[in-house]
Scaffold this motif. Structure first.
Motif, short mmCIF file in Angstrom:
data_model
loop_
_atom_site.label_atom_id
_atom_site.label_comp_id
_atom_site.label_asym_id
_atom_site.label_seq_id
_atom_site.Cartn_x
_atom_site.Cartn_y
_atom_site.Cartn_z
N ALA A 38 -45.27 26.24 -8.57
CA ALA A 38 -44.33 25.40 -7.82
C ALA A 38 -43.15 26.24 -7.35
CB ALA A 38 -43.82 24.26 -8.70
N ILE A 39 -42.65 25.92 -6.16
CA ILE A 39 -41.44 26.53 -5.63
C ILE A 39 -40.38 25.44 -5.50
CG2 ILE A 39 -40.36 27.66 -3.64
CD1 ILE A 39 -43.06 28.94 -3.03
N ILE A 40 -39.19 25.72 -6.01
CA ILE A 40 -38.08 24.77 -5.90
C ILE A 40 -36.91 25.50 -5.27
CG2 ILE A 40 -36.53 23.21 -7.11
CD1 ILE A 40 -38.54 23.10 -9.39
N THR A 41 -36.49 25.07 -4.09
CA THR A 41 -35.31 25.67 -3.48
C THR A 41 -34.06 25.06 -4.11
OG1 THR A 41 -35.04 24.08 -1.65
CG2 THR A 41 -36.59 25.90 -1.30
N GLY A 42 -33.03 25.88 -4.27
CA GLY A 42 -31.82 25.39 -4.90
C GLY A 42 -32.03 24.97 -6.33
N GLY A 43 -32.84 25.73 -7.06
CA GLY A 43 -33.19 25.35 -8.43
C GLY A 43 -32.26 25.85 -9.49
N SER A 44 -31.09 26.37 -9.12
CA SER A 44 -30.19 26.94 -10.12
C SER A 44 -29.13 25.96 -10.61
CB SER A 44 -29.50 28.18 -9.55
OG SER A 44 -28.68 27.84 -8.44
N ALA A 45 -29.17 24.73 -10.12
CA ALA A 45 -28.17 23.75 -10.54
C ALA A 45 -28.66 22.34 -10.24
CB ALA A 45 -26.83 24.00 -9.83
N GLY A 46 -27.99 21.37 -10.82
CA GLY A 46 -28.20 19.97 -10.48
C GLY A 46 -29.64 19.50 -10.59
N ILE A 47 -30.06 18.74 -9.60
CA ILE A 47 -31.39 18.14 -9.59
C ILE A 47 -32.48 19.20 -9.65
CG2 ILE A 47 -32.98 16.78 -8.18
CD1 ILE A 47 -30.46 15.35 -7.06
N VAL A 62 -43.01 28.32 -12.20
CA VAL A 62 -41.99 27.79 -11.29
C VAL A 62 -41.17 28.93 -10.70
CG1 VAL A 62 -39.94 26.34 -11.08
CG2 VAL A 62 -41.86 25.59 -12.51
N ILE A 63 -41.11 28.96 -9.38
CA ILE A 63 -40.31 29.95 -8.67
C ILE A 63 -39.02 29.30 -8.23
CG2 ILE A 63 -40.20 31.50 -6.68
CD1 ILE A 63 -43.29 31.58 -6.80
N LEU A 64 -37.90 29.76 -8.80
CA LEU A 64 -36.59 29.27 -8.39
C LEU A 64 -36.16 30.07 -7.17
CD1 LEU A 64 -34.70 29.03 -11.82
CD2 LEU A 64 -36.00 27.25 -10.64
N ALA A 65 -36.08 29.41 -6.04
CA ALA A 65 -35.70 30.06 -4.78
C ALA A 65 -34.23 29.75 -4.52
CB ALA A 65 -36.57 29.55 -3.63
N CYS A 66 -33.36 30.72 -4.81
CA CYS A 66 -31.93 30.45 -4.86
C CYS A 66 -31.11 31.51 -4.13
CB CYS A 66 -31.45 30.38 -6.30
SG CYS A 66 -32.34 29.16 -7.31
N ARG A 67 -29.94 31.10 -3.67
CA ARG A 67 -29.03 32.01 -2.97
C ARG A 67 -28.27 32.88 -3.96
NH1 ARG A 67 -24.77 28.94 0.63
NH2 ARG A 67 -24.30 28.13 -1.44
N ASN A 68 -27.84 32.31 -5.07
CA ASN A 68 -27.05 33.03 -6.08
C ASN A 68 -27.99 33.51 -7.19
OD1 ASN A 68 -25.37 33.78 -8.25
ND2 ASN A 68 -23.75 32.38 -7.57
N LEU A 69 -28.39 34.78 -7.12
CA LEU A 69 -29.36 35.30 -8.08
C LEU A 69 -28.81 35.35 -9.50
CD1 LEU A 69 -31.13 38.19 -6.12
CD2 LEU A 69 -32.01 35.91 -6.69
N GLU A 70 -27.55 35.71 -9.65
CA GLU A 70 -26.96 35.80 -10.98
C GLU A 70 -27.00 34.43 -11.67
OE1 GLU A 70 -22.74 37.08 -13.17
OE2 GLU A 70 -22.94 37.20 -10.99
N LYS A 71 -26.60 33.41 -10.95
CA LYS A 71 -26.61 32.06 -11.50
C LYS A 71 -28.03 31.61 -11.80
CE LYS A 71 -24.95 27.40 -10.31
NZ LYS A 71 -24.28 26.60 -9.25
N ALA A 72 -28.95 31.92 -10.88
CA ALA A 72 -30.35 31.52 -11.06
C ALA A 72 -30.98 32.19 -12.26
CB ALA A 72 -31.14 31.83 -9.79
N CYS A 73 -30.67 33.46 -12.48
CA CYS A 73 -31.23 34.18 -13.62
C CYS A 73 -30.75 33.58 -14.94
CB CYS A 73 -30.87 35.66 -13.54
SG CYS A 73 -31.81 36.57 -12.28
N LYS A 74 -29.50 33.14 -15.00
CA LYS A 74 -28.97 32.50 -16.20
C LYS A 74 -29.69 31.17 -16.46
CE LYS A 74 -24.31 34.51 -15.98
NZ LYS A 74 -22.87 34.25 -15.78
N VAL A 75 -29.93 30.43 -15.40
CA VAL A 75 -30.64 29.15 -15.54
C VAL A 75 -32.08 29.40 -15.96
CG1 VAL A 75 -31.56 27.19 -14.24
CG2 VAL A 75 -29.17 27.86 -13.96
N ALA A 76 -32.71 30.43 -15.38
CA ALA A 76 -34.09 30.77 -15.75
C ALA A 76 -34.18 31.10 -17.24
CB ALA A 76 -34.58 31.94 -14.91
#
Length: 323
Positions: A38-47, A62-76
């Protein structure tokens, strides 16, 4: 009297908050996603974040497709450490406001992934107070919320078809019902007056219309496309905005009666995994149930016109068309 009125108002708000949350839809499907991607855009926060957590618990990659990599890596990392996480979570850079970024992301996916079973176009913003054009000449809210996802979905359609049965979910909003018209020749507010809410409402209307036409073009392919309204959700989408009367009013409303992000993710999850949604396409869902979008969002000719204008806006090339 004033104190009594205030107490009564607070009690009413709290009662509505409880009622709203208790009656909000929840996904009860036990579908396993082991072996699915699955790919989820904007997966580093909220919904998006809570949608990702659920799909990983089901065993998905699950592939988190995000603009802020640092934030996304912490969420991952948080998702990986969550109890019951049996799937895999990967982070990739994607900025839906930048068409070059969308094309680069899609190229990487096509080179590294053998299948995509779920694409959730979730990323979105409430745009700036003043109209702002990106380097692609597109209005910021429209490209982030609509054009970027339109391009991404088209670029991945070939792989989605190859992976069928697969599903595309576009996260819209009840705000799609705010616009009373849509001019396909003024999608970037070339001829219409810009405002924050006008741009947001128009972008969410485009999400629904895009879904309708995509479903038609995908008929018989094994790929379904549906749009969802997550409800009033306190996601932090307003955090980047300077305080104004409108922003303060919305924030107060969200604090008083909104869902949290985990509850707000339920409809996206439901449409992505529920067995009863197998083969269902071109529909609009609210609280894990099919609902009727606005009359404007149901106009087939308008959906066709939007598709054509969107192809021009993103400069979709012949080799990028898979419908």
């Amino acid at each position: 009297m004033l104190l009594e009125a205030l107490v009564a108002l607070v009690a009413l708000v709290l009662a509505f908050r409880v009622y709203y949350r208790v009656n909000s839809g929840r996904c009860h499907s036990q579908t396993s996603l082991v072996g699915k991607t699955a790919i989820i855009t904007g997966g580093s926060a909220g919904i998006g974040k809570y949608t990702a957590k659920d799909l990983v618990r089901r065993g998905a990659r699950v592939i988190l497709a995000c603009r802020n990599l640092e934030k996304a890596c912490k969420v991952a990392a948080e998702i990986r450490e969550s109890p019951g996480s049996v799937g895999e979570v990967v982070v990739r850079h994607l900025d839906t406001s930048d068409l070059a970024s969308v094309r680069k992301f899609a190229e990487q996916i096509l080179q590294t992934e053998t299948a995509i079973h779920i694409l959730i176009n979730n990323a979105g913003i409430l745009g700036p107070k003043e109209k702002q054009l990106t380097k692609d000449g597109l209005e910021l809210t429209m490209v982030t919320n609509h054009f970027g996802h339109f391009l991404l979905t088209n670029l991945l359609l070939g792989l989605l078809k190859k992976s069928a049965p697969s599903r595309v979910i576009n996260v819209s909003s009840s705000a799609h019902s705010q616009p009373k018209k849509l001019d396909p020749d003024s999608l970037n507010f070339e001829h219409d007056k810009y405002s924050v809410m006008a741009a947001y409402g128009q972008s969410k209307l485009c999400n629904v219309l895009f879904t309708q036409e995509l479903a038609v073009k995908l008929s018989g392919s094994g790929v379904t496309a549906n749009s969802v309204h997550p409800g009033a959700v306190n996601t932090g989408i307003l955090d980047a905005h300077p305080l104004s009367f409108l922003i303060c009013a919305i924030k107060i409303m969200f604090l008083a009666v909104s869902k949290d992000s985990e509850l707000g993710a339920q409809t996206s999850i439901y449409v992505a995994v529920a067995e009863e949604v197998d083969g269902v396409s071109g529909r609009y869902f609210v609280d894990c149930k099919e609902a009727e979008p606005s009359q404007l969002a149901q106009q087939r000719q308008l959906a066709q016109q939007l598709w054509k204008s969107s192809e021009v806006a993103v400069k979709l090339q012949p080799h990028e068309k898979h419908y």
